[in-house]
Write an enzyme that holds these catalytic residues in place. Structure first.
Site, PDB file in Angstrom:
ATOM      1  N   ALA A  67     -55.054  -3.092 -20.129  1.00 32.57           N
ATOM      2  CA  ALA A  67     -56.367  -2.793 -20.706  1.00 32.57           C
ATOM      3  C   ALA A  67     -57.373  -2.254 -19.699  1.00 32.57           C
ATOM      4  O   ALA A  67     -58.517  -1.991 -20.054  1.00 32.57           O
ATOM      5  CB  ALA A  67     -56.938  -4.048 -21.364  1.00 32.57           C
ATOM      6  N   TYR A 114     -47.496  -6.711 -15.995  1.00 33.60           N
ATOM      7  CA  TYR A 114     -48.664  -5.846 -15.814  1.00 33.60           C
ATOM      8  C   TYR A 114     -48.261  -4.385 -15.958  1.00 33.60           C
ATOM      9  O   TYR A 114     -47.263  -3.945 -15.370  1.00 33.60           O
ATOM     10  CB  TYR A 114     -49.309  -6.104 -14.444  1.00 33.60           C
ATOM     11  CG  TYR A 114     -49.934  -7.478 -14.379  1.00 33.60           C
ATOM     12  CD1 TYR A 114     -51.284  -7.661 -14.630  1.00 33.60           C
ATOM     13  CD2 TYR A 114     -49.153  -8.601 -14.118  1.00 33.60           C
ATOM     14  CE1 TYR A 114     -51.855  -8.926 -14.608  1.00 33.60           C
ATOM     15  CE2 TYR A 114     -49.703  -9.871 -14.100  1.00 33.60           C
ATOM     16  CZ  TYR A 114     -51.059 -10.028 -14.347  1.00 33.60           C
ATOM     17  OH  TYR A 114     -51.616 -11.284 -14.340  1.00 33.60           O
ATOM     18  N   GLY A 115     -49.043  -3.653 -16.724  1.00 33.92           N
ATOM     19  CA  GLY A 115     -48.723  -2.257 -16.997  1.00 33.92           C
ATOM     20  C   GLY A 115     -48.807  -1.349 -15.804  1.00 33.92           C
ATOM     21  O   GLY A 115     -48.269  -0.240 -15.832  1.00 33.92           O
ATOM     22  N   GLY A 117     -54.556 -12.278  -4.566  1.00 36.68           N
ATOM     23  CA  GLY A 117     -54.796 -13.713  -4.598  1.00 36.68           C
ATOM     24  C   GLY A 117     -53.791 -14.430  -3.717  1.00 36.68           C
ATOM     25  O   GLY A 117     -52.639 -14.013  -3.596  1.00 36.68           O
ATOM     26  N   ASN A 139     -53.525   1.267  -8.280  1.00 39.25           N
ATOM     27  CA  ASN A 139     -54.942   1.255  -8.636  1.00 39.25           C
ATOM     28  C   ASN A 139     -55.642   2.575  -8.372  1.00 39.25           C
ATOM     29  O   ASN A 139     -56.718   2.818  -8.916  1.00 39.25           O
ATOM     30  CB  ASN A 139     -55.662   0.140  -7.873  1.00 39.25           C
ATOM     31  CG  ASN A 139     -55.218  -1.234  -8.326  1.00 39.25           C
ATOM     32  OD1 ASN A 139     -55.331  -1.573  -9.495  1.00 39.25           O
ATOM     33  ND2 ASN A 139     -54.679  -2.020  -7.405  1.00 39.25           N
ATOM     34  N   LYS A 156     -31.645  33.078 -21.495  1.00 40.30           N
ATOM     35  CA  LYS A 156     -32.274  32.171 -22.458  1.00 40.30           C
ATOM     36  C   LYS A 156     -31.464  32.138 -23.743  1.00 40.30           C
ATOM     37  O   LYS A 156     -31.153  33.174 -24.319  1.00 40.30           O
ATOM     38  CB  LYS A 156     -33.707  32.635 -22.733  1.00 40.30           C
ATOM     39  CG  LYS A 156     -34.546  31.676 -23.588  1.00 40.30           C
ATOM     40  CD  LYS A 156     -34.476  31.928 -25.078  1.00 40.30           C
ATOM     41  CE  LYS A 156     -34.970  33.275 -25.495  1.00 40.30           C
ATOM     42  NZ  LYS A 156     -34.952  33.410 -27.002  1.00 40.30           N
ATOM     43  N   HIS A 172     -27.342  40.785 -11.056  1.00 40.72           N
ATOM     44  CA  HIS A 172     -28.627  41.124 -10.444  1.00 40.72           C
ATOM     45  C   HIS A 172     -29.680  41.495 -11.484  1.00 40.72           C
ATOM     46  O   HIS A 172     -29.404  42.271 -12.406  1.00 40.72           O
ATOM     47  CB  HIS A 172     -28.520  42.335  -9.501  1.00 40.72           C
ATOM     48  CG  HIS A 172     -27.251  42.434  -8.734  1.00 40.72           C
ATOM     49  ND1 HIS A 172     -27.024  41.762  -7.562  1.00 40.72           N
ATOM     50  CD2 HIS A 172     -26.116  43.146  -8.970  1.00 40.72           C
ATOM     51  CE1 HIS A 172     -25.817  42.051  -7.106  1.00 40.72           C
ATOM     52  NE2 HIS A 172     -25.237  42.885  -7.950  1.00 40.72           N
ATOM     53  N   ASN A 183     -18.895  42.565 -17.532  1.00 41.20           N
ATOM     54  CA  ASN A 183     -19.755  42.859 -16.385  1.00 41.20           C
ATOM     55  C   ASN A 183     -21.076  43.439 -16.887  1.00 41.20           C
ATOM     56  O   ASN A 183     -21.093  44.474 -17.562  1.00 41.20           O
ATOM     57  CB  ASN A 183     -19.090  43.857 -15.440  1.00 41.20           C
ATOM     58  CG  ASN A 183     -19.936  44.080 -14.189  1.00 41.20           C
ATOM     59  OD1 ASN A 183     -19.888  43.291 -13.249  1.00 41.20           O
ATOM     60  ND2 ASN A 183     -20.716  45.150 -14.180  1.00 41.20           N
ATOM     61  N   SER A 232     -25.651  49.741 -15.099  1.00 45.31           N
ATOM     62  CA  SER A 232     -26.965  49.319 -14.622  1.00 45.31           C
ATOM     63  C   SER A 232     -28.097  49.976 -15.402  1.00 45.31           C
ATOM     64  O   SER A 232     -27.959  51.086 -15.924  1.00 45.31           O
ATOM     65  CB  SER A 232     -27.104  49.660 -13.136  1.00 45.31           C
ATOM     66  OG  SER A 232     -26.145  48.968 -12.373  1.00 45.31           O
TER      67      SER A 232
END
Length: 469
Positions: A13, A110-111, A147, A234, A358, A370, A384, A412
């Site tokens: 929190a 503890y987060g 602590g 922190n 892609k 290339h 190729n 090419s």
């Protein structure tokens, strides 16, 4: 299996003031994952080891954002409880009390302490006596800010917070991590006895230790296996320091099982890595998400690999970026290659310098060596693709597919205008723009005819003389 009813309370929190960020502290990333997600994942592991388990997250600052980012992954596991006013850790735990049953175990986490281990928490739970509590402590060379554990005749009698401690108490090296296990029955009683009579005007959960001792309860302490387990975050400096520490720990774990890493200080794993034998990582490699490597895999310097499956005998040359791809045995990629999501490189295929692929398949023994872009394509075997070839897959509104058969030669600087199919054995001459389908074994040439000019002389620059008087 632990025969207990366990309630895991994760305190998350805080306002994250020292992070100087609008993002809640526990949503900042450690090794590519939100800090709080580490604690949740560990809690879910514990859930599988107990008779029954509830996981409560006490949130405050931007709690809706926390739920938006994290809750969708574990909707059935998490109970979100809002702490409207941040009045200390004792007040935070108090918000959970109405949900706790009788004779149940409560584990406080503890987060912002992400690396606490499953093994340490199991140890903590099993060492708690039925009439007491277990406390996770550690000895630090620099305990400032923590602590301190107070002893009397070798028994824990309380915890003094750093800001409340006197000079003598600040010399104590054993610190409280905040992580503890306690009975739900006793927790409910002790929480109601807490006061905020301290310099912060907060209700400290740590004050229940003194209450337990006063009632004659046994207080057990255990230490974590590694100090990094209890490192809290922190501010940005602590986050960066823990990132480097965690990355080095991961690298050292891989080294111990035979993975070769050229420099453990320059290796980053932000996810899960599965691997075979004889793996080599050169410097500055980044692994993200779920990555699987076969045997005999070499990954060159500066590579980024994300959510990818890589087979045996694969070489990834320097500075290649590979995401959500599949590389079969014997394939070679790079240097400076980019495999985007949906790329499939089949056995012994080659993707070379400055090639982007892609959502495409490159068949067995095929080569794109290339300066090419291959998108939305299905390429057969023994093909190729010449330098500078582009699959023109986008018409401004929609993507279209290019299909290339086996044993095709693309010269090419060719442009393949999709949708397009090129049959087996076809040859595309250099500089060709292909706009319609090509049948098998066909030769396609579309370029301006070459015209020779005899005895032509190239223009010469006039020589200018600068006269200096």
């Amino acid at each position: 299996m632990l025969n207990i009813k366990l309630n895991i309370v994760i305190l998350a929190a805080g306002k994250s003031t020292r992070m100087n960020s609008d993002i809640p502290k526990v949503l900042h990333l450690l090794a590519g994952k939100p800090i709080l997600q580490y604690v949740i994942d560990t809690a879910i592991k514990l859930k599988a080891k107990c008779k029954s388990t509830n996981i409560y997250i006490v949130y405050g600052y931007k709690g809706e954002l926390l739920q938006q980012k994290l809750a969708h992954k574990q909707k059935t596991f998490l109970h979100w409880i809002k702490q409207v006013e941040q009045s200390g850790t004792g007040h935070a735990v108090q918000q959970v009390l109405p949900f706790l049953g009788k004779d149940e175990e409560v584990l406080i986490l503890y987060g912002d302490v992400p690396l606490i281990s499953f093994q340490t928490l199991i140890h903590l739970l099993t060492t708690r006596s039925k009439q007491g509590l277990s406390l996770l402590t550690a000895n630090l060379t620099n305990p400032d800010g923590y602590g301190r554990i107070l002893y009397k005749e070798q028994e824990v009698v309380g915890i003094i917070e750093h800001q409340e401690a006197n000079a003598q108490q600040k010399l104590i090296s054993e610190i409280n991590t905040g992580i503890l296990a306690v009975s739900s029955n006793e927790l409910k009683i002790w929480i109601t006895k807490l006061t905020n009579n301290n310099s912060m005007n907060e209700f400290y959960l740590t004050d229940i230790i003194a209450l337990a001792w006063q009632e004659g309860k046994k207080i057990h302490t255990i230490h974590p296996e590694k100090i990094s387990e209890i490192n809290g975050i922190n501010d940005c400096a602590q986050l960066a320091n823990l990132e480097r520490l965690y990355q080095k720990e991961q690298a050292e774990s891989l080294l111990r099982i035979g993975v070769i890493i050229a420099d453990p200080n320059r290796f980053d794993l932000r996810g899960e890595l599965k691997h075979g034998d004889n793996i080599f990582f050169d410097t500055n490699v980044l692994i993200e998400g779920q990555v699987s490597l076969g045997n005999q895999v070499t990954i060159g310097t500066g590579c980024i690999i994300k959510n990818t499956v890589i087979g045996d005998n694969v070489i990834i040359k320097p500075y290649s970026i590979i995401e959500e791809a599949h590389l079969a045995n014997g394939s070679i990629v790079g240097p400076f290659a980019h495999l985007r999501p949906g790329s499939k490189i089949e056995e012994n295929a080659y993707v070379g310098n400055f090639v982007e692929i892609k959502k495409s398949t490159l068949g067995k023994k095929s080569k794109v060596a290339h300066l090419s872009y291959i998108g939305d394509a299905n390429i057969g075997k023994d093909v190729n693709i010449g330098a500078g070839t582009i699959t023109c897959n986008y018409d401004g509104a929609n993507k279209h597919q290019t299909i290339i058969g086996d044993n095709v030669f693309i010269g090419s600087d060719s442009q393949l205008i999709a949708p397009l199919t090129i049959g087996d054995g076809a040859t595309i001459g250099a500089g060709t723009t292909v706009t319609s389908n090509v049948t098998s074994n066909e030769v396609i040439i579309s370029r301006i005819r070459q015209f020779p000019i005899i005895n032509w002389q190239r223009p010469k620059k006039k020589i200018r003389y600068n006269i200096i008087y």
